[in-house]
Enzyme design. Structure first.
Site, PDB file in Angstrom:
ATOM      1  N   LYS A 123       0.791  -1.323   0.236  1.00 45.45           N
ATOM      2  CA  LYS A 123      -0.342  -0.438   0.137  1.00 45.45           C
ATOM      3  C   LYS A 123       1.126   1.255  -0.260  1.00 45.45           C
ATOM      4  O   LYS A 123       0.249   2.437  -0.227  1.00 45.45           O
ATOM      5  CB  LYS A 123      -1.216  -0.115   0.803  1.00 45.45           C
ATOM      6  CG  LYS A 123      -0.281   0.045   2.442  1.00 45.45           C
ATOM      7  CD  LYS A 123      -1.372  -0.206   3.888  1.00 45.45           C
ATOM      8  CE  LYS A 123      -0.934   0.034   5.188  1.00 45.45           C
ATOM      9  NZ  LYS A 123      -1.265  -1.001   5.945  1.00 45.45           N
ATOM     10  N   ARG A 158      -7.895  -0.625  17.368  1.00 45.79           N
ATOM     11  CA  ARG A 158      -8.270  -1.031  15.839  1.00 45.79           C
ATOM     12  C   ARG A 158      -9.014  -1.335  15.292  1.00 45.79           C
ATOM     13  O   ARG A 158     -10.333  -1.771  16.770  1.00 45.79           O
ATOM     14  CB  ARG A 158      -7.353  -0.268  15.118  1.00 45.79           C
ATOM     15  CG  ARG A 158      -7.907   0.114  13.332  1.00 45.79           C
ATOM     16  CD  ARG A 158      -6.407   0.710  12.556  1.00 45.79           C
ATOM     17  NE  ARG A 158      -5.571  -0.506  11.618  1.00 45.79           N
ATOM     18  CZ  ARG A 158      -4.801  -0.817  10.089  1.00 45.79           C
ATOM     19  NH1 ARG A 158      -4.478   0.492  10.652  1.00 45.79           N
ATOM     20  NH2 ARG A 158      -5.110  -1.535  10.418  1.00 45.79           N
TER      21      ARG A 158
END
Ligand code: PLP
Length: 361
Positions: A35, A133
């Site tokens: 990414k 998260r």
């Protein structure tokens, strides 16, 4: 054309060899995360061809779609790291061989779509060990069992394994203690339902340091590596991993103005183009170079000039201003200045459509 990224595929390959060796020492499979370079396809080809890579991962389906054929053609699995949106289920099932999940409502949609496409969708169930998260919170036993039970009943879903993500939101450092909880969870699930989980994924580049300390718990069998691969960073304690380089990606930008002017602006100081009150150091009259790259394309705080005698003074959307007074090189308009980049710098430059790419190797 400038600005451009010079992506050194030989250096990336050499870092990848090192990540392959570390994960092997830790008895883990290697999932390479693309990414930060927005799934650069030339890089993806190199990764997919590496014999020790089993999974190629990204956080965005759009990125994965760019290289799904290449990765699958090499016999590897595409992996989606970000929990899928309800609005992208069709593409997830189409392009993604393994996707990370934490919500039953989403997994139900995946099951229905997989049935429609005649597939079995592999999923990794995320467990949150405290970074806060994604993932089902590790203390919510009932919720974890409830999810596993329902997933196991779904005809077009395969529970491929479980995983954890750390050092992202809460900056929690992976240790033997917290990762052991994930291994315990894998055992509890396997025993209770008499199944075998293929993957127990123990985190990202912040887990690498545990391998050579001999502290990665037995039972963790996968690591997902992005920053350590591209920049050689151990992100738990911000050290450099041995035998890696941090100059796999270089930013080149061109000087469009070079003038001797004071370092202190003249007049009443308000706020800059981004609403910030600037600070100026009085350096007298200096040689100021303007390069044609700015905050739209890059992260000024994540750039290090390769010429160590250059200072970055600041910038706006499309301009970055350098002090080249002390440099040994007599810069001219039209010259190209080079920068090493940190994680944020690589990410931002790779995302900008105004930054070109060239490759070495
Ligand atoms: C980004 C990401 C990774 C890779 O992180 P690095 O620190 O770049 O190694 C791994 N897992 C998940 C879930 C991610 O979002």
């Amino acid at each position: 054309m400038y600005p451009r990224l010079v992506i050194d595929l030989n250096k990336l390959k050499s870092n990848l060899d090192e990540m392959a060796a570390i994960t092997k020492r830790g008895n883990c499979s290697l999932m390479v995360v693309t990414k930060v370079l927005c799934a650069d396809v030339e890089m993806a080809k190199m990764i997919a061809a590496h014999p020790d890579v089993k999974y190629v991962a990204d956080s965005r389906v759009k990125n994965i779609a760019k290289y799904a054929d290449i990765v699958r053609g090499a016999g590897k699995m595409t992996t989606l790291l970000r929990i899928p949106m309800h609005s992208e289920i069709e593409d997830v099932v189409k392009y993604v061989d393994l996707c990370f999940n934490s919500e039953l409502s989403t997994i139900r949609l995946l099951n229905a779509e997989a049935k429609k496409q005649g597939k079995v969708q592999n999923i990794l169930l995320m467990i949150d060990l405290g970074d806060l998260r994604e993932g089902i919170f590790f203390k919510n036993e009932d919720l974890i069992y409830e999810a596993v039970e329902e997933i196991l009943k779904m005809e077009n879903i395969c529970l491929y394994g479980i995983g954890v993500n750390l050092t992202c939101y809460g900056a929690i450092i992976p240790k033997n203690e917290n990762l052991s909880i994930l291994v315990e969870w894998a055992k509890k699930i396997e025993d209770k339902y008499d199944i075998k989980l293929q993957m127990v994924s123990g985190g990202n580049s912040s887990s690498v340091y545990l391998v050579d300390k001999g502290e990665l718990p037995e039972g963790i069998n996968n690591l997902r590596l992005g920053e350590s691969f591209v920049l050689g960073n151990d992100t738990a304690y911000e050290t450099k991993l041995p035998r890696t380089t941090d100059d796999t990606v270089i930013l080149q930008a061109q000087i469009v103005e070079l003038k001797e002017k004071p370092s202190l602006p003249i007049g009443e100081v308000g706020v800059d183009a981004f609403g910030q009150k600037p600070y100026y150091e009085d350096r007298g009259i200096i040689k100021r170079a303007i390069i044609a790259v700015g905050k739209q394309d890059t992260d000024l705080g994540s750039m290090t000039p390769v010429d160590e005698k250059i200072d970055i003074l600041g910038g706006s959307s499309d301009h970055t201003i350098l002090d080249v007074t002390k440099s040994d090189k007599n810069y001219q308009v039209g010259d190209v200045v080079e920068f090493k980049l940190g994680y944020g710098g690589v990410l931002k430059n790779a995302t900008s459509e105004y930054v070109e790419r060239v490759y070495i190797g």
